[in-house]
Design an enzyme around this catalytic site. Structure first.
Site, PDB file in Angstrom:
ATOM      1  CE  LYS A 244      -2.011   3.061   1.818  1.00  0.00           C
ATOM      2  NZ  LYS A 244      -1.867   4.466   1.374  1.00  0.00           N
TER       3      LYS A 244
ATOM      4  CD  GLU B 137      13.108   0.619   9.590  1.00  0.00           C
ATOM      5  OE1 GLU B 137      13.552   1.603  10.202  1.00  0.00           O
ATOM      6  OE2 GLU B 137      13.775  -0.418   9.431  1.00  0.00           O
TER       7      GLU B 137
ATOM      8  CB  CYS C 184      12.923   8.729   8.428  1.00  0.00           C
ATOM      9  SG  CYS C 184      13.895   7.621   7.417  1.00  0.00           S
TER      10      CYS C 184
ATOM     11  CD  GLU D  21      10.214  12.796  11.391  1.00  0.00           C
ATOM     12  OE1 GLU D  21       9.080  12.343  11.606  1.00  0.00           O
ATOM     13  OE2 GLU D  21      11.118  12.145  10.855  1.00  0.00           O
TER      14      GLU D  21
HETATM   15  P1  NAD Z   1       2.206   8.465   7.427  1.00  0.00           P
HETATM   16  O1  NAD Z   1       2.358   7.732   8.700  1.00  0.00           O
HETATM   17  O2  NAD Z   1       1.189   9.528   7.348  1.00  0.00           O
HETATM   18  O3  NAD Z   1       1.860   7.465   6.229  1.00  0.00           O
HETATM   19  C1  NAD Z   1       2.665   6.344   5.954  1.00  0.00           C
HETATM   20  C2  NAD Z   1       1.822   5.313   5.246  1.00  0.00           C
HETATM   21  O4  NAD Z   1       0.804   4.853   6.139  1.00  0.00           O
HETATM   22  C3  NAD Z   1       1.081   5.832   4.001  1.00  0.00           C
HETATM   23  O5  NAD Z   1       1.061   4.817   3.021  1.00  0.00           O
HETATM   24  C4  NAD Z   1      -0.314   6.069   4.526  1.00  0.00           C
HETATM   25  O6  NAD Z   1      -1.300   6.016   3.523  1.00  0.00           O
HETATM   26  C5  NAD Z   1      -0.468   4.926   5.504  1.00  0.00           C
HETATM   27  N1  NAD Z   1      -1.486   5.127   6.531  1.00  0.00           N
HETATM   28  C6  NAD Z   1      -1.984   6.293   7.025  1.00  0.00           C
HETATM   29  N2  NAD Z   1      -2.941   6.043   7.961  1.00  0.00           N
HETATM   30  C7  NAD Z   1      -3.016   4.701   8.074  1.00  0.00           C
HETATM   31  C8  NAD Z   1      -3.784   3.827   8.895  1.00  0.00           C
HETATM   32  N3  NAD Z   1      -4.668   4.288   9.780  1.00  0.00           N
HETATM   33  N4  NAD Z   1      -3.586   2.500   8.776  1.00  0.00           N
HETATM   34  C9  NAD Z   1      -2.677   2.012   7.904  1.00  0.00           C
HETATM   35  N5  NAD Z   1      -1.931   2.786   7.096  1.00  0.00           N
HETATM   36  C10 NAD Z   1      -2.099   4.112   7.180  1.00  0.00           C
HETATM   37  O7  NAD Z   1       3.659   8.981   7.088  1.00  0.00           O
HETATM   38  P2  NAD Z   1       4.069   9.891   5.863  1.00  0.00           P
HETATM   39  O8  NAD Z   1       3.579  11.257   6.174  1.00  0.00           O
HETATM   40  O9  NAD Z   1       3.696   9.259   4.588  1.00  0.00           O
HETATM   41  O10 NAD Z   1       5.669   9.811   5.955  1.00  0.00           O
HETATM   42  C11 NAD Z   1       6.366  10.611   6.804  1.00  0.00           C
HETATM   43  C12 NAD Z   1       6.779   9.885   8.062  1.00  0.00           C
HETATM   44  O11 NAD Z   1       7.439   8.660   7.735  1.00  0.00           O
HETATM   45  C13 NAD Z   1       7.792  10.661   8.862  1.00  0.00           C
HETATM   46  O12 NAD Z   1       7.496  10.585  10.235  1.00  0.00           O
HETATM   47  C14 NAD Z   1       9.104   9.971   8.551  1.00  0.00           C
HETATM   48  O13 NAD Z   1      10.108  10.157   9.490  1.00  0.00           O
HETATM   49  C15 NAD Z   1       8.668   8.563   8.436  1.00  0.00           C
HETATM   50  N6  NAD Z   1       9.640   7.774   7.647  1.00  0.00           N
HETATM   51  C16 NAD Z   1      10.425   6.860   8.287  1.00  0.00           C
HETATM   52  C17 NAD Z   1      11.378   6.134   7.593  1.00  0.00           C
HETATM   53  C18 NAD Z   1      12.254   5.115   8.281  1.00  0.00           C
HETATM   54  O14 NAD Z   1      12.784   4.251   7.608  1.00  0.00           O
HETATM   55  N7  NAD Z   1      12.436   5.169   9.581  1.00  0.00           N
HETATM   56  C19 NAD Z   1      11.523   6.342   6.226  1.00  0.00           C
HETATM   57  C20 NAD Z   1      10.710   7.273   5.599  1.00  0.00           C
HETATM   58  C21 NAD Z   1       9.763   7.974   6.340  1.00  0.00           C
END
Ligand code: NAD
Length: 481
Positions: A173, A248, A282, A381
């Protein structure tokens, strides 16, 4: 306007009710495509297809054959690097160089894990002689992958290539803001010979398709990359089905610069680690701790580098492209307004290109000086090109500040003192520590992951393969002759 459908069982499939989501170009703010807005029924179909593949041709493929297929997919991705980079650029606003680097990284993940497929094995265990005891590394079955928008190709590559290599079938997804490159990768993989159902992509909103995947009882493992808040929801949904998860999450990673550091070597890295991908990383180096004796010199020289950065449309390959969407821009601007209200000084800001399109989501890089270490700006962050500089006096103080956030993803230390390098490497709360560099060029070989609100579990490297397998112990009692 192109409409992109789900890719399930090696076929393009619309959402059953035909609903779609508009796709915006972050460089202009204009819609240029749409994706399927899927929910539980499409996720259900994808999980069923994956199970069928796992129980059938894909699951039964010999490791050497699986390895050769993943090598071919890697080569096919290399053959399509320019196309994938262009899609990624339009969809996520990545400058040309970064978009290309991400596409190359996806191919490299497939290459790396292709080479590991037939070297992943269990062990024998010394035991009383009437037994032979061995361990088997078995795939989980169907793995779910929830991917964020900031590095879709890289994050897809690191988790999906490892999971396929371990013998699982995958349901992915992607984030609603970044689906296009992954849909194309799935099609390329199918064209290269990946059996139907081994890799399925379902697009949609997090609260709909994402939640349906996280809570689906047919999923055997979930790899989630995203924010801590969403991670919590995914973890709770998985717990209800006793499904293991890899988390992650975010970071607020410190770079600590001591007065004996090679400042000339450090400066460009301090800049790039926060400006890369407009700070939407991240593992961005978002806190800069500098020893007081060199603080004003470092902040002064870094300010010149910040002022020289160009922010603009992704296709112009600027230092800093647009943020992903209007919501992210408003979030970053909110933090900057708070800095202003708290009297935190702006040491430097970059330049916006005169020809940057008016509707784009642009935020120039900002260097904030003397940020109190316990202020929200130094603790949370921001996920934008904003660097918080913080002075410190002693090694103990630097360590205390560095370890003072809820996160623990990455840290860097800049010093020539060898004993201090090792002391801090051991004491810093982080899954990766870099000495006199930041990120070591991001090699796929390097295990990655965090602690605290940065999550748990490790991806990348050979280590990831252990997470995508489960260990079975077999004890054969054959007696003594
Ligand atoms: P997000 O948590 O909003 O979304 C991540 C994913 O989760 C998306 O595909 C989203 O559609 C899905 N999602 C949202 N609500 C959901 C739910 N209720 N149930 C299941 N899935 C759901 O994050 P984002 O805004 O897309 O990305 C930014 C965040 O990701 C930042 O906090 C960043 O630090 C983190 N990040 C971490 C890493 C790592 O490897 N540690 C890498 C990249 C990004």
């Amino acid at each position: 306007m192109t409409t992109y459908m789900n890719f399930i069982d090696n076929e393009w499939t619309a959402a059953y009710d035909g609903r779609t989501i508009e796709v915006l170009d972050p460089s202009t703010g204009e819609a240029f495509a749409q994706i399927a807005r899927s929910g539980g029924s499409e996720v259900g179909r994808a999980v069923q297809a994956a199970r069928h593949a796992f129980d059938g041709e894909w699951g039964g493929m010999a490791p050497a054959a699986r390895s050769r297929l993943l090598f071919r997919i890697s080569q096919a991705l290399l053959d399509h690097v320019d196309e994938l980079a262009a899609l990624e650029q339009r969809d996520t606003g990545k400058p040309t160089g970064q978009a290309r680097a991400d596409a190359l990284a996806a191919a490299r993940y497939f290459e790396f894990y292709a080479g590991a497929v037939d070297k992943l094995h269990g062990q024998t265990i010394p035991y009383p002689q009437e037994f032979t005891v061995l361990t088997l590394r078995e795939p989980h079955g169907v793995t779910g992958h929830i991917v964020p928008w900031n590095y879709p190709l890289q994050i897809f590559g690191r988790s999906v290539a490892a999971s396929l290599a371990a013998g699982n079938a995958c349901v992915v997804k992607p984030a609603e803001d970044a689906c296009l490159s992954l849909l194309r990768v799935a099609q390329i993989a199918a064209d290269t010979g990946l059996p139907a159902g081994a890799l399925n992509i379902v697009t949609g909103l997090g609260a709909e398709a994402g939640a349906a995947l996280a809570g689906h009882p047919g999923i055997d493992h979930i790899s989630f990359t995203g924010s801590p808040q969403t991670g919590q929801a995914v973890q709770q949904a998985a717990t209800a089905n006793f499904v293991p998860v890899t988390m992650e999450l975010g970071g607020k990673s410190p770079q600590i610069v001591f007065s004996d550091a090679d400042i000339d070597a450090a400066l460009p890295v301090l800049l790039s680690s926060i400006v890369q991908n407009a700070g939407q990383t991240c593992s961005a180096g978002s806190r800069l701790l500098v020893q007081r004796a060199i603080y004003s010199d470092v902040v002064g020289r870094l300010s010149e580098l910040f002022q020289a950065t160009r922010t603009g449309a992704a296709a112009d390959d600027p230092d800093c492209g647009p943020l992903i969407n209007a919501r992210q821009l408003a979030r970053v601007q909110g933090y900057l307004q708070e800095a202003d209200e708290a009297g935190i000084s702006v040491a430097a800001r970059g330049q916006l290109d005169a020809n940057a399109p008016g509707g784009g989501f642009y935020q120039v890089p900002v260097l904030l000086g003397d940020v109190p270490p316990d202020h929200r700006l130094a603790q949370e962050e921001i996920f934008g090109p904003v660097l918080c500089a913080i002075p410190f006096d002693t090694e103990e103080e630097a360590l205390r500040i560095a370890n003072s956030t809820a996160y623990g993803l990455v840290a860097a230390v800049w010093t020539q003192d060898g004993a201090r390098q090792f002391r801090l490497a051991r004491q810093l709360r982080a899954g990766q520590v870099f000495i006199n560099n930041y990120g070591a060029a991001g090699g796929v070989e390097l295990p990655f992951g965090g602690s605290g609100q940065s999550g748990y579990g490790r991806e990348k490297g050979v280590e990831a393969l252990y997470g995508f397998t489960k260990l079975k112990t077999v004890a054969v009692r054959h007696g003594r002759s």
